[in-house]
Design a protein around this motif. Structure first.
Motif, mmCIF file in Angstrom:
data_model
loop_
_atom_site.group_PDB
_atom_site.id
_atom_site.type_symbol
_atom_site.label_atom_id
_atom_site.label_comp_id
_atom_site.label_asym_id
_atom_site.label_seq_id
_atom_site.Cartn_x
_atom_site.Cartn_y
_atom_site.Cartn_z
ATOM 1 N N SER A 162 8.663 1.583 1.597
ATOM 2 C CA SER A 162 9.786 2.006 2.230
ATOM 3 C C SER A 162 10.333 1.400 2.894
ATOM 4 O O SER A 162 11.479 1.044 3.480
ATOM 5 N N VAL A 195 0.165 -2.090 0.866
ATOM 6 C CA VAL A 195 -0.329 -1.842 1.932
ATOM 7 C C VAL A 195 0.294 -2.732 2.812
ATOM 8 O O VAL A 195 0.313 -4.052 3.017
ATOM 9 N N ILE A 230 7.810 -14.797 2.557
ATOM 10 C CA ILE A 230 8.998 -13.821 2.315
ATOM 11 C C ILE A 230 9.607 -12.669 3.767
ATOM 12 O O ILE A 230 8.788 -12.767 4.322
ATOM 13 N N THR A 269 10.387 -10.792 5.471
ATOM 14 C CA THR A 269 10.515 -9.097 5.340
ATOM 15 C C THR A 269 10.412 -8.599 7.194
ATOM 16 O O THR A 269 10.174 -9.663 7.992
HETATM 17 P P1 NAD Z 1 5.921 -4.640 5.667
HETATM 18 O O1 NAD Z 1 5.318 -4.694 6.839
HETATM 19 O O2 NAD Z 1 8.107 -5.126 5.486
HETATM 20 O O3 NAD Z 1 6.309 -3.806 5.196
HETATM 21 C C1 NAD Z 1 4.766 -3.072 4.656
HETATM 22 C C2 NAD Z 1 5.286 -1.181 3.685
HETATM 23 O O4 NAD Z 1 3.757 -0.642 3.585
HETATM 24 C C3 NAD Z 1 5.880 -0.486 5.005
HETATM 25 O O5 NAD Z 1 6.422 0.525 4.078
HETATM 26 C C4 NAD Z 1 5.048 0.055 5.115
HETATM 27 O O6 NAD Z 1 5.379 1.716 5.934
HETATM 28 C C5 NAD Z 1 3.609 0.360 4.645
HETATM 29 N N1 NAD Z 1 2.579 0.454 5.421
HETATM 30 C C6 NAD Z 1 1.566 0.367 6.066
HETATM 31 N N2 NAD Z 1 0.567 0.540 6.374
HETATM 32 C C7 NAD Z 1 0.480 1.894 5.548
HETATM 33 C C8 NAD Z 1 -0.560 2.382 5.416
HETATM 34 N N3 NAD Z 1 -1.588 2.467 6.039
HETATM 35 N N4 NAD Z 1 -0.354 3.769 4.307
HETATM 36 C C9 NAD Z 1 1.140 3.291 3.107
HETATM 37 N N5 NAD Z 1 1.788 2.402 3.648
HETATM 38 C C10 NAD Z 1 1.615 1.610 4.825
HETATM 39 O O7 NAD Z 1 5.659 -5.945 5.386
HETATM 40 P P2 NAD Z 1 5.872 -7.030 3.813
HETATM 41 O O8 NAD Z 1 5.857 -7.916 4.776
HETATM 42 O O9 NAD Z 1 6.385 -6.312 3.166
HETATM 43 O O10 NAD Z 1 3.915 -7.418 3.123
HETATM 44 C C11 NAD Z 1 3.923 -6.260 1.892
HETATM 45 C C12 NAD Z 1 2.129 -6.349 2.118
HETATM 46 O O11 NAD Z 1 2.365 -8.127 1.482
HETATM 47 C C13 NAD Z 1 1.401 -7.071 3.163
HETATM 48 O O12 NAD Z 1 0.111 -6.503 2.839
HETATM 49 C C14 NAD Z 1 1.378 -7.959 3.762
HETATM 50 O O13 NAD Z 1 0.184 -8.275 4.583
HETATM 51 C C15 NAD Z 1 0.892 -9.040 2.598
HETATM 52 N N6 NAD Z 1 2.410 -10.480 2.142
HETATM 53 C C16 NAD Z 1 3.029 -10.457 2.981
HETATM 54 C C17 NAD Z 1 3.648 -11.269 3.127
HETATM 55 C C18 NAD Z 1 5.280 -12.327 3.045
HETATM 56 O O14 NAD Z 1 5.668 -12.614 3.624
HETATM 57 N N7 NAD Z 1 6.301 -11.292 3.158
HETATM 58 C C19 NAD Z 1 2.732 -12.684 2.547
HETATM 59 C C20 NAD Z 1 1.556 -13.012 2.711
HETATM 60 C C21 NAD Z 1 1.020 -11.149 2.412
#
Ligand code: NAD
Length: 263
Positions: A16, A93, A190, A192
């Motif tokens: 999403s 997730v 990244i 977000t």
């Molecule tokens: P975000 O918070 O922008 O998006 C997370 C997405 O996961 C959303 O669509 C949310 O609705 C969905 N979600 C959350 N809990 C859920 C559940 N229980 N079941 C189904 N959907 C669920 O996060 P993001 O920045 O896009 O990060 C995505 C993943 O990458 C995360 O696990 C985050 O820890 C990891 N990550 C991100 C970064 C970064 O820089 N953005 C860096 C390292 C790791």
């Protein structure tokens, strides 16, 4: 380059917003049949509309709480009913809460395991047999650059991303001869919604201005800036593509050069 993805059946989890949404749209642009999920159907409205404008194949969606086994099972059944099989499986997730190792409760450790490890194991078990039968499949797992350098204050993520990476590496050799690749795509920082929240929390804790914090934060990244979800999604799309057929068991780090290790 033709990525050879047109008409492939693709499931992107947690799509999403953020990395999941950008990945779903980058894959839709390649002309795939897309299935997206997130915790609520309403939150998927925008990605569904945008994806429909990019691909001529159907776009499906379902609500799923990926931390919950029953909810995952129901997603699996809906995907099988509506799309049949999955050629490309993108695991993602929402991240676990930030904690130090000492302050992480037993409930938080257990919940982190279901969130980051079991969600991957469960969906793999459901969709792998058909990928093997088709002699073609791509599994890509959103992890974190913390698999190379643990991030202070992200104890749960540090522990279970490493476990998931080792599961992926093990699985990659088990299914390689069936034309199925298994790779991780590790984001550095990244930009977000999650990153924005983490930056705000850090500034609240340390004080100082947003500008001063960002200057210090980005100074640790050789490219001098955060990555965009689109840059991350481009890397993930390539690793799911036909031309990436000889890459498996790999972690592709998308971090603007931040990681210091050579492997
Ligand atoms: P975000 O918070 O922008 O998006 C997370 C997405 O996961 C959303 O669509 C949310 O609705 C969905 N979600 C959350 N809990 C859920 C559940 N229980 N079941 C189904 N959907 C669920 O996060 P993001 O920045 O896009 O990060 C995505 C993943 O990458 C995360 O696990 C985050 O820890 C990891 N990550 C991100 C970064 C970064 O820089 N953005 C860096 C390292 C790791």
């Amino acid at each position: 380059m033709d990525l050879g993805l047109a008409g492939k059946k693709v499931l992107v989890c947690a799509a999403s917003k953020g990395l999941g949404k950008a990945s779903a749209l980058a894959l839709a642009k390649e002309g795939v049949e897309l299935f997206v999920c997130s915790r609520s159907l309403e939150s998927l409205d925008e990605v569904i509309q945008n994806a429909k404008a990019l691909t001529s194949y159907p776009v499906h969606a379902a609500a799923c709480d990926l931390t919950c086994s029953d909810s995952r099972q129901s997603l699996i059944e809906t995907v099988q009913k509506e799309m049949g099989s999955v050629d490309v499986l993108v695991h993602n997730v929402g991240g676990p809460p930030p904690t130090t190792t000492e302050e992480t409760s037993l409930e938080q450790w257990e919940s982190g395991f279901y969130r980051l490890f079991m969600s991957v194991a469960h969906l793999n078990q459901a969709f792998l047999p058909q990928m093997k039968a088709n002699q073609w499949g791509r599994i890509a797992i959103v992890t974190s650059s913390s698999v190379y350098e643990p991030v202070p204050g992200l104890a749960i993520s540090n522990a279970f991303r490493a476990a998931t990476t080792n599961m992926a590496k093990t699985l990659a050799s088990e299914v390689a001869a069936h034309g199925v690749t298994v790779n991780c795509v590790a984001p550095g920082v990244i930009y977000t919604a999650r990153t924005e929240d983490r930056i705000k929390a850090a500034i609240e804790k340390s004080g100082g201005s947003h500008e001063a914090y960002m200057k210090k934060y980005t100074a640790e990244i050789p490219m001098g800036r955060l990555g965009t979800p689109e840059e991350y999604a481009a890397a993930l799309t390539f690793i799911c593509s036909e031309p990436a057929s000889y890459i498996t068991g790999h972690t592709l780090c998308v971090d603007g050069g931040k990681r210091k290790s050579t492997v």
